[in-house]
Design an enzyme around this catalytic site. Structure first.
Site, PDB file in Angstrom:
ATOM      1  N   SER A  95     -15.324  -7.016  44.384  1.00  0.00           N
ATOM      2  CA  SER A  95     -14.214  -7.016  43.440  1.00  0.00           C
ATOM      3  C   SER A  95     -13.326  -8.242  43.650  1.00  0.00           C
ATOM      4  CB  SER A  95     -13.384  -5.745  43.595  1.00  0.00           C
ATOM      5  OG  SER A  95     -12.918  -5.631  44.911  1.00  0.00           O
TER       6      SER A  95
ATOM      7  N   HIS B 246      -7.033  -6.676  54.034  1.00  0.00           N
ATOM      8  CA  HIS B 246      -5.886  -5.767  53.903  1.00  0.00           C
ATOM      9  C   HIS B 246      -4.576  -6.479  54.180  1.00  0.00           C
ATOM     10  CE1 HIS B 246      -9.498  -3.450  54.862  1.00  0.00           C
ATOM     11  NE2 HIS B 246      -9.031  -2.620  53.958  1.00  0.00           N
TER      12      HIS B 246
HETATM   13  N1  GLN Z   1     -17.789  -3.557  45.937  1.00  0.00           N
HETATM   14  C1  GLN Z   1     -16.588  -2.867  46.254  1.00  0.00           C
HETATM   15  C2  GLN Z   1     -15.410  -3.831  46.109  1.00  0.00           C
HETATM   16  O1  GLN Z   1     -15.540  -4.940  46.414  1.00  0.00           O
HETATM   17  C3  GLN Z   1     -16.603  -2.294  47.646  1.00  0.00           C
HETATM   18  C4  GLN Z   1     -15.372  -1.498  47.945  1.00  0.00           C
HETATM   19  C5  GLN Z   1     -15.381  -0.766  49.270  1.00  0.00           C
HETATM   20  O2  GLN Z   1     -16.037  -1.145  50.194  1.00  0.00           O
HETATM   21  N2  GLN Z   1     -14.629   0.292  49.390  1.00  0.00           N
HETATM   22  O3  GLN Z   1     -14.320  -3.445  45.730  1.00  0.00           O
END
Ligand code: GLN
Ligand code: ZN
Length: 769
Positions: A446, A707
């Site tokens: 994402s 994060h």
């Molecule tokens: N592909 C998802 C993203 O990048 C993976 C999210 C996750 O690991 N919780 O948001």
């Protein structure tokens, strides 16, 4: 006398998530504490009135929490981390605990708030195997416990004043200690038990003085496989807790038959067992139940959304009722905290689907109705029958149990979960097709979910934006993300997931067999709620889901575009499952649907496909003895999904947590060509697991923590990669952040990824020499 009925707790967030909105307003300074207190008081008043009007014998108090019930217990015990004890500027002065103390522990204090360097929040972790998170108590050798926070006693008074027969719930002393962690070396938190017990004695004496007769004392850790010092400590604990109030020792989430012989020697007055998660323990529990104990049977599942088959329960419980008489109590399996609040609020469900569900409010009615039926009330027996009809009819409905889906599951053979060649051979083909440099760079999927993207999706959902316009607008977002990635010089690109609000919800909405709700919110932590989709029928993929987006993205670049799917186990873990088929069976259906998606992506020219499984570890059963069986089918499901990929198609997976050691062999058994994982927060400590166990395929250890808003320096990233290269051959290393970037903004993302790409490029030269 009528059968005693009760619930173990009611959702605190309110039917319209009033508590969430109230808390957030308070934190933003838009309402004051008096207003917030009034809101909490209203919610409790409503919840108790509902329980009483429904006809429960007791209303439950002490289940309300401003943030989390474990944190409430810490405050009740006057047990707050030292860094959050002082108020304002006077660090030395210990102030009385108040509501803001509680929020400080949960959320941390910024520099501004405390006029000092700031104070970290306590850790948060998952409450057993639910998706609720609690604030982890911190223990030091000199900790003191003293009843300090009057909330519980005030709530009891409030309930009494409203004319209720009230049963307080307390988190038991042994579970409270067990669920926390030591913050000092070389000391065992269990050694604090005598001090904790003294405080609990005080609590019980106060409750007795208020006129309370029964206390529900939750010791959910009894369902775990406890180390013997912990198990043995229950005897001391409950011998110490003798008082005028009666204690209902309460267990849930799994069977306690493995420790039943110990439980029945404890000086308590009753036992609650969870028959929704472990119905098989009933006979044994009835047989071993001490003569003067009550048995509270948790038959109404507190953590799922399904209407109970009350007729079946009548049949099952009738002989128990005969045997125990008034000593049999009827209850929810666990607190209803884990279930959405009120089904009546839904406006978009078909009458049929509506008739399959029961949320918290409806579950209260189920408990009462079952109690009446067991008292031989003919109207109630009839009502149970009528009530159970839809759920019984569902069992043979062909739109629920689809023969072609079930046939396909039946026909799963071991070959279906095998790639056509082993990793070594696949890697060779992939190397030729993909043309990637040493230390290839990529991201997890994402990109920033900007206000613009969210506005687009919501306009489309609400019908304000036509489909064609929506698709065009999302494609613009994809094109933008591709352009930025090319400019950054990343090697494997992603489309950025602008069409997804949530990685599970998106697939639930595009696969048949799921139902979403409007108001099915459940507290996740603090003011955060989630609205999981519900698996209502056999799952199938009616048409390709992601192919159009991924192929569009691929058409914009010469670089490899990575397709992006959510894995079967993660979809299972983050939705409400069916109760009429096993978790394994649901996961197999999901795996087959995703397998077809993998096939179609590949056929459309996508050479790299990531199947995210961040939830695989949290799906572990509570008891270690059940772990392997779960891991076996979980791994198999992933492999079924991945194995429609040809050798030259590269399968990635992603997991974002750092406690891998326990499941590392299963992670390897998934046989993904590349795994990207979280390591940066623990400074690559996780790689130790990979040092002891030689992970055979490629790994992308996250090189920075998404994060945090901090921009990682190039040199720092280089150091991490060098460390990783001492444990894993550099030919098998990837370079990527540790999770998706949706919560960050583009400025942060571009700055961080710039450094990440520079680091990879510098090291390519270094390693080539
Ligand atoms: N592909 C998802 C993203 O990048 C993976 C999210 C996750 O690991 N919780 O948001
Ligand atoms: Zn992640």
């Amino acid at each position: 006398m009528a059968t005693t009925t009760h619930i173990l707790g009611y959702p605190r967030i309110g039917e319209q998530r009033e508590l969430k909105f109230g808390l957030e307003k308070y934190w933003r300074g838009e309402i004051d504490q008096v207003q917030l207190q009034a809101l909490g008081s209203d919610l409790r008043t409503q919840n108790w009135a509902l329980q009483k009007e429904a006809g429960l014998e007791f209303v439950t108090a002490g289940d309300f929490a401003w943030y989390d019930h474990v944190l409430t217990t810490s405050l009740l015990l006057g047990h707050v981390p030292a860094r959050h004890r002082h108020s304002g500027h006077s660090v030395q002065e210990q102030s009385a605990l108040e509501l803001d103390t509680l929020f400080n522990v949960a959320r941390g204090q910024s520099q501004q708030q405390c006029g000092c360097q700031g104070h970290a929040a306590s850790d948060m972790t998952k409450w057993f195997n639910t998706n609720y998170h609690y604030i982890v108590p911190e223990f030091g050798a000199n900790d003191q416990f003293q009843v300090s926070w009057p909330q519980l006693f005030e709530e009891i008074n409030q309930a009494l004043q409203q004319g209720h027969q009230v049963k307080p719930v307390l988190l038991g002393p042994v579970s409270y200690l067990y669920l926390g962690k030591e913050i000092e070396e070389g000391f065992d938190r269990l050694s604090l038990l005598p001090r904790v017990l003294a405080a609990y004695q005080d609590i019980l004496a106060k409750l007795a003085a208020q006129g309370v007769t029964w206390v529900q004392i939750d010791e959910p850790i009894l369902a775990l496989e406890l180390e013997s010092p912990w198990l043995e400590s229950f005897a001391l604990a409950y011998q110490t807790l003798q008082s005028e109030v009666k204690l209902l020792l309460t267990t849930y989430f799994d069977s306690v038959s493995h420790v039943l012989s110990k439980i029945v020697t404890l000086p308590v007055d009753g036992l609650h067992v969870d028959l929704a998660s472990a119905p098989e323990q009933l006979n044994e529990v009835v047989n071993l139940l001490p003569e003067d104990w009550v048995l509270s049977v948790g038959v109404i599942n507190g953590r799922n959304v399904w209407r109970a088959n009350l007729s079946e329960w009548i049949e099952r419980l009738e002989p128990v009722k005969q045997q125990l008489g008034e000593r049999l109590w009827i209850a929810s399996s666990c607190s209803l905290l884990h279930s959405p609040v009120n089904l009546d609020a839904e406006t978009k469900l078909t009458p049929e689907v509506q008739s399959w569900f029961a949320f918290a409010k409806q579950k209260v009615a189920e408990v009462v109705l079952l109690g009446k039926a067991l008292d031989n009330d003919p109207a109630a027996i009839l009502a149970c029958d009528t009530y159970s009809q839809p759920i019984i009819a569902r069992q043979s409905a062909l739109h629920v149990n689809k023969p072609h889906v079930q046939d396909r599951v039946e026909q799963i053979t071991p070959a279906l979960s095998q790639r056509s060649e082993p990793y070594q051979a696949r890697a060779h083909h992939q190397h030729e097709v993909l043309n990637l440099p040493l230390l290839p760079t990529t991201t997890i999927g994402s990109f920033p979910q900007t206000a613009e993207i969210r506005a687009l999706r919501s306009a489309f959902r609400q019908g304000r934006l036509a489909k064609a316009d929506y698709v065009a607008a999302i494609k613009e977002q994809i094109a933008d993300a591709v352009q930025r990635q090319e400019a950054l010089g990343l090697d494997v690109l992603v489309h950025g997931e602008p069409e997804r609000n949530d990685m599970v919800e998106y697939f639930a909405e595009h696969l048949s067999g799921f139902q979403t709700t409007e108001f099915g919110w459940v507290q996740s932590y603090g003011s955060r709620c989630v609205k999981p989709a519900i698996v209502v029928a056999d799952i199938e993929r009616e048409q390709p889901i992601t192919v159009e987006w991924s192929t569009y993205a691929q058409s914009l670049t010469q670089k490899q575009m990575k397709g992006m799917l959510t894995g079967p186990v993660t979809i299972l873990c983050w939705t409400f499952p069916r109760e009429d088929i096993s978790r394994k069976a649901i996961t197999q259906q999901l795996a087959l649907a995703l397998r077809d998606e993998v096939h179609d992506l590949q056929a459309a020219g996508i050479h790299i496909i990531q199947i995210d499984e961040p939830a695989i570890r949290e799906g572990l059963p509570l008891k270690r003895r059940d772990h392997q069986a779960y891991l076996d089918w979980a791994v198999e499901a992933f492999r079924i999904a991945a194995s429609s990929a040809k050798s030259e198609t590269q399968i990635h997976t992603h997991m974002c947590y750092s406690e891998f050691n326990e499941i590392i062999e299963s992670v390897a058994a998934m046989d993904a060509d590349v795994i990207t994982i979280e390591t940066s927060r623990s400074n690559m400590e996780l790689l130790k697991a990979f040092e002891e166990f030689h992970y055979p395929n490629e790994i992308g250890p996250g090189v920075y923590d998404i994060h945090s808003p901090n921009i990682p320096a190039q040199g720092w990233i280089e150091e991490l990669i060098r460390t990783a290269a001492t444990k894993i051959p550099v030919e098998r290393l990837w370079v990527n952040p540790d999770c998706g970037l949706k919560t960050r903004n583009w400025a942060e993302v571009e700055a961080s990824l710039t450094n990440m790409v520079l680091a990879a490029k510098a090291l390519r030269q270094e390693f080539a020499q």
